[in-house]
Design an enzyme around this catalytic site. Structure first.
Site, PDB file in Angstrom:
ATOM      1  CG  ASP A  18      -5.407   4.060   6.124  1.00 48.73           C
ATOM      2  OD1 ASP A  18      -5.522   3.692   4.946  1.00 48.73           O
ATOM      3  OD2 ASP A  18      -4.317   4.251   6.684  1.00 48.73           O
ATOM      4  CG  HIS A  50      -1.227   3.288   5.414  1.00 50.65           C
ATOM      5  ND1 HIS A  50      -2.527   2.903   5.367  1.00 50.65           N
ATOM      6  CD2 HIS A  50      -0.556   2.426   4.609  1.00 50.65           C
ATOM      7  CE1 HIS A  50      -2.645   1.840   4.582  1.00 50.65           C
ATOM      8  NE2 HIS A  50      -1.462   1.532   4.115  1.00 50.65           N
ATOM      9  CB  SER A 109      -0.952   0.008   1.199  1.00 47.85           C
ATOM     10  OG  SER A 109      -0.226  -0.080   2.391  1.00 47.85           O
TER      11      SER A 109
END
Lengths: 173, 178
Positions: B121, B94, B55
């Protein structure tokens, strides 16, 4: 005394030591390379629309801006890519600091590091406050960059902007 | 190939065997000390993590190694953070894309997104959870070393490999003559 396995082991261990020494010196030396990134965000339009979000009437801000940034100096032999974003910063009555990303781009080569974009909108990111209403706020806009290396340390920074724009009253739709 | 080693093991007296075992334990405990010392120094419960998903591509690929730090200063937009969602074991790496610092309490409301993902998210958080907070954050990504963590990923995908590797290393330590 010295069989093949021992010789192979010694060569492997030496190769690993040399490689990690080299990687470490690359990582540390690239911290000392200087750069001079510049960038400017020019907000051309700011509109606020009311939508129903999470069962509350919520203010959505829509922005249109021109971007002009020269980040070529950030590309050195240890630069894998740049993550570039436009960040809006503002203060409200209940929150000291609010930061919202409005636009982003990943740059992987020096040739693409001169950003000249016109009429960019926050299509990918919602510009919404944590409360349903922005209230009377003035936001500052800046270009943020994050340098990701092939090996070593991540370096980031942002170009400061002086332009502040007050939020208009919401348009009724 | 192993005949010599087995003969060597038979020949060893109790004292030598004890010495080899102590050596083995010494290596394990110093590795543990380095890890815990690093955790103390960086103020992060796991100072080194392996990237497990795609990701954050093309910056971080599966198997890349990340070095974390836990700075005293608050989290800011653009920081790449490693965080744990309550009730789930696997940490997520992230970028922070939205942040609100509450005036009264100083509490930070943080929203993250993977650079390679199209949406934020909130779908990854627990149902109804809109923000993560400082206490969920394990550390901030400071350094990067590619590929090395692929061994961990292989060991995760094929658990037998782990035992084979540990067994082989243990045997090697025991029969090693130095």
């Amino acid at each position: 005394m010295y069989n093949l396995a021992q010789r192979a082991n010694a060569i492997f261990a030496f190769a690993m030591t040399v490689q990690f020494g080299l990687l470490l010196s690359i990582a540390i030396s690239s911290l000392y390379l200087t750069s001079n990134p510049i960038g400017k965000v020019d907000v051309r339009e700011l509109n606020i629309w009311l939508y129903n979000y999470d069962n509350k009437e919520t203010e959505f801000a829509f922005i249109e801006m021109n971007l002009d940034a020269d980040l070529t100096s950030l590309f050195n032999w240890n630069t894998k890519q740049l993550f570039v974003a436009v960040i809006a910063e503002y203060e409200t009555k209940s929150h000291d600091l609010n930061q919202v990303v409005l636009w982003d781009s990943i740059i992987q080569s020096k040739e693409d590091a001169h950003i000249k974009e016109v009429k960019v909108r926050n299509e990918k990111y919602d510009f919404v406050d944590i409360t349903p209403k922005f209230g009377e706020v003035e936001a500052k806009y800046s270009i943020y960059w994050d340098l990701m290396p092939y090996v070593g340390f991540l370096v980031s920074g942002k170009t400061e902007s002086n332009q502040t724009i007050s939020f208009p009253a919401p348009d009724n739709n | 190939m192993f005949e010599e080693e087995i003969r060597f093991l038979r020949k060893m007296n109790k004292r030598q065997l004890a010495q080899q075992i102590l050596n083995f334990l010494m290596i394990i405990s110093s590795a543990l000390m380095v890890w815990k010392g690093l955790a103390l120094y960086t103020n992060s419960e796991s100072p080194i993590v392996v990237v497990l998903s795609g990701s954050m591509e093309p910056a971080f690929y599966r198997g890349d190694l990340l070095f974390l730090g836990m700075p005293d200063e608050p989290v800011r937009v653009g920081d790449i953070c490693v965080f744990k969602i309550p009730g789930r074991d696997v940490p997520i790496v992230h970028r922070v894309i939205k942040l609100h610092d509450e005036k009264e309490t100083g509490k930070q409301y943080i929203l993250t997104k993977g650079d390679n993902n199209q949406v934020d998210d909130r779908g990854l958080y627990n149902p109804g959870q809109l923000w993560i907070h400082r206490e969920h954050i394990v550390g901030k990504v400071r350094g990067f070393l590619p590929y090395i963590g692929i061994i961990t990923i292989l060991m995760n995908d094929y658990p037998q490999l782990k035992y084979v590797l540990i067994g082989f290393l243990g045997l090697y330590m025991l029969v090693n003559r130095e």
